[in-house]
Enzyme design. Structure first.
Site, PDB file in Angstrom:
ATOM      1  N   ASP A   1       0.858  -1.185   0.000  1.00  0.00           N
ATOM      2  CA  ASP A   1       0.000   0.000   0.000  1.00  0.00           C
ATOM      3  C   ASP A   1       0.893   1.233   0.000  1.00  0.00           C
ATOM      4  OD1 ASP A   1      -1.936   1.979   0.451  1.00  0.00           O
ATOM      5  OD2 ASP A   1      -3.090   0.719   1.816  1.00  0.00           O
TER       6      ASP A   1
ATOM      7  N   ARG B   1      -0.292   4.407  -0.294  1.00  0.00           N
ATOM      8  CA  ARG B   1      -1.090   5.607  -0.027  1.00  0.00           C
ATOM      9  C   ARG B   1      -0.544   6.395   1.159  1.00  0.00           C
ATOM     10  NH1 ARG B   1      -6.959   2.834   0.257  1.00  0.00           N
ATOM     11  NH2 ARG B   1      -5.649   1.252   1.253  1.00  0.00           N
TER      12      ARG B   1
END
Length: 362
Positions: A294, A296
Site C-alpha cells: 500500500d 497511499r
C-alpha cells in the site's frame, strides 16, 4: 527577485521530465548522476547515457525478490547494465509483464560498492510520478555545467529529501453546493497541494457539527470501481453506501483522495490487474511491480479534515490502518463504523487477500 523555481517547483518539474523521458541531474553524497525513468527510456537516450559512463539500473528490493537478485543496499538493488543490453533488456527487468513467459533474466550483476542515495532518490521520484519504480543512472562529473548546457533539471539530495518525506501543504481552492442522489444536499470542497500534485476532494453532506465526531469516510479514487462498476473490487459499492449512510444520518464528510490503486496510479494498477490474470493476488502483483502493499499517504485525509475544522471522527472503514494513521496524525477516532458491502463472486479472492494480508476486518 523570486523568478527562479523553488525546490518544490523543481521537484514537480523533475517528475514531468521523467514522465517525458528527459534525464534529471541528481547530486549529493559527494557524487552526481543523470537519472532517466525506465518506462520512458528510448534507445537514443540510452546511447547518450553510455557516452557519459556506465549505466546502472535501480530497482526496488520488492522487484529484486522476483528477479532473485541480492539487494545489497537494503531497500533497492543496483544492477550493472551490460554493454550489449538494449532498452528491451532493461524494460524486461523493470516490468513483470513477461516474467512467466521469460522467467530467467540473468545473469545479473548486482552492485554493492559505494552509496546508493542517488538511486534511492531516483526511485522515489519515479514512484511519485506514477511510473514504474525503476530508473537508469549514469554517474557524471561537472553536474552543474552538464545541467546548464543541456537545460536539465538539477536536484540536490539535501534539498529534496525533506520535501519528499513531508506532506505537501494543502489549500482549499473552491467549494460549491451539490445536490446528490445518494446523500441529498451536499457541498464539494477542492483541495490542491502546493507541490502541484493531484487535487483531492471533500464531499460534505448536510451541515456536520464541528464540535462532535463526524461520520467520515476516507475513500481512495477507483476509476474502475467507482466509474465503470468493476466487479473485481468493492470500491464502488463502498462509495455509494457511505454517501447513502451520511444522507440517512443527515451529516457526514467523504474524502475522495486521488490515490488510485493504493497509491500507485491507474496505469500501474492496470499492470497489477494483468498480473492478477496470471494468478497473482493483489499484494503479490504490487510486489512484482516493485511497489509495497500500500503506497497511499493517509496524512492527506487527516490534513483535509483538520482544514475543514474536524478533530474527531466516526470512521467508516474496514481497514484498521486508516484508524491508526488518523490517530497518529492527531485526530480522534471515536468509533470504527464497518462498511461491508459489494461482495461478489468476482471479488471473493480480492477480499480474502485484503483480510489475510492487509488486515481488513471483513
Amino acid at each position: 527577485m523570486t523568478l527562479a523555481p523553488s525546490t518544490i517547483e523543481r521537484l514537480t518539474r523533475a517528475r514531468g521530465d521523467l514522465r517525458m523521458g528527459v534525464p534529471v541531474v541528481l547530486t549529493g553524497g559527494g557524487g552526481a548522476a543523470l537519472a532517466v525513468a525506465v518506462e520512458a527510456l528510448t534507445p537514443d537516450r540510452l546511447a547518450d547515457l553510455r557516452r557519459l559512463g556506465s549505466p546502472e539500473l535501480a530497482l526496488t528490493a520488492r522487484r529484486a525478490v522476483t528477479l532473485k537478485t541480492a539487494a545489497y543496499d537494503g531497500d533497492l538493488v543496483r544492477v550493472a547494465v551490460p554493454a550489449a543490453a538494449g532498452v528491451d533488456w532493461i524494460a524486461a527487468l523493470a516490468d513483470p509483464a513477461d516474467d512467466l513467459r521469460v522467467p530467467m533474466k540473468g545473469p545479473l550483476r548486482a552492485l554493492r560498492d559505494g552509496p546508493a542515495d542517488l538511486h534511492r532518490a531516483a526511485l522515489a521520484l519515479a514512484k511519485t510520478a506514477r511510473l514504474l519504480p525503476a530508473a537508469v543512472l549514469v554517474r557524471v562529473e561537472q553536474a552543474l555545467a552538464l545541467a546548464a548546457e543541456h537545460g536539465l533539471t538539477l536536484l540536490r539530495l539535501d534539498e529534496i529529501a525533506p520535501e519528499l518525506a513531508r506532506l505537501s501543504p494543502l489549500d482549499e481552492v473552491v467549494a460549491a453546493r451539490l445536490p446528490m442522489a445518494a446523500a441529498g444536499a451536499g457541498r464539494v470542497h477542492i483541495f490542491r497541494p502546493e507541490d502541484g500534485g493531484d487535487e483531492h476532494y471533500a464531499i460534505e453532506v448536510g451541515q456536520p457539527d464541528r464540535a462532535s465526531p463526524v461520520l467520515a469516510r476516507l475513500h481512495s479514487a477507483c476509476f474502475t470501481g467507482d466509474v465503470l462498476g468493476s466487479l473485481k473490487c468493492d470500491c464502488g459499492p463502498q462509495l455509494r453506501a457511505a454517501l447513502a449512510q451520511m444522507g440517512e444520518e443527515g451529516a457526514g464528510v467523504l474524502l475522495y483522495l486521488n490515490q488510485e490503486g493504493r497509491g500507485i496510479g491507474l496505469a500501474n494498477k492496470m499492470r497489477a490487474y494483468s498480473l492478477q490474470d496470471q494468478g497473482f493476488d493483489t499484494v503479490e502483483a504490487n510486489h512484482r511491480l516493485g511497489f509495497e502493499d500500500d503506497e497511499r499517504d493517509f496524512r492527506i485525509g487527516a490534513e483535509i479534515l483538520r482544514k475543514l475544522g474536524f478533530s474527531a471522527v466516526r470512521l467508516l472503514t474496514n481497514n484498521p490502518r486508516k484508524v491508526a494513521m488518523l490517530e497518529t496524525c492527531g485526530l480522534q477516532v471515536t468509533e470504527r463504523v464497518p462498511l461491508k458491502v459489494g461482495q461478489t463472486p468476482q471479488n471473493a479472492a480480492y477480499l480474502a487477500t485484503k483480510a489475510a494480508k492487509s488486515g481488513h476486518l471483513l
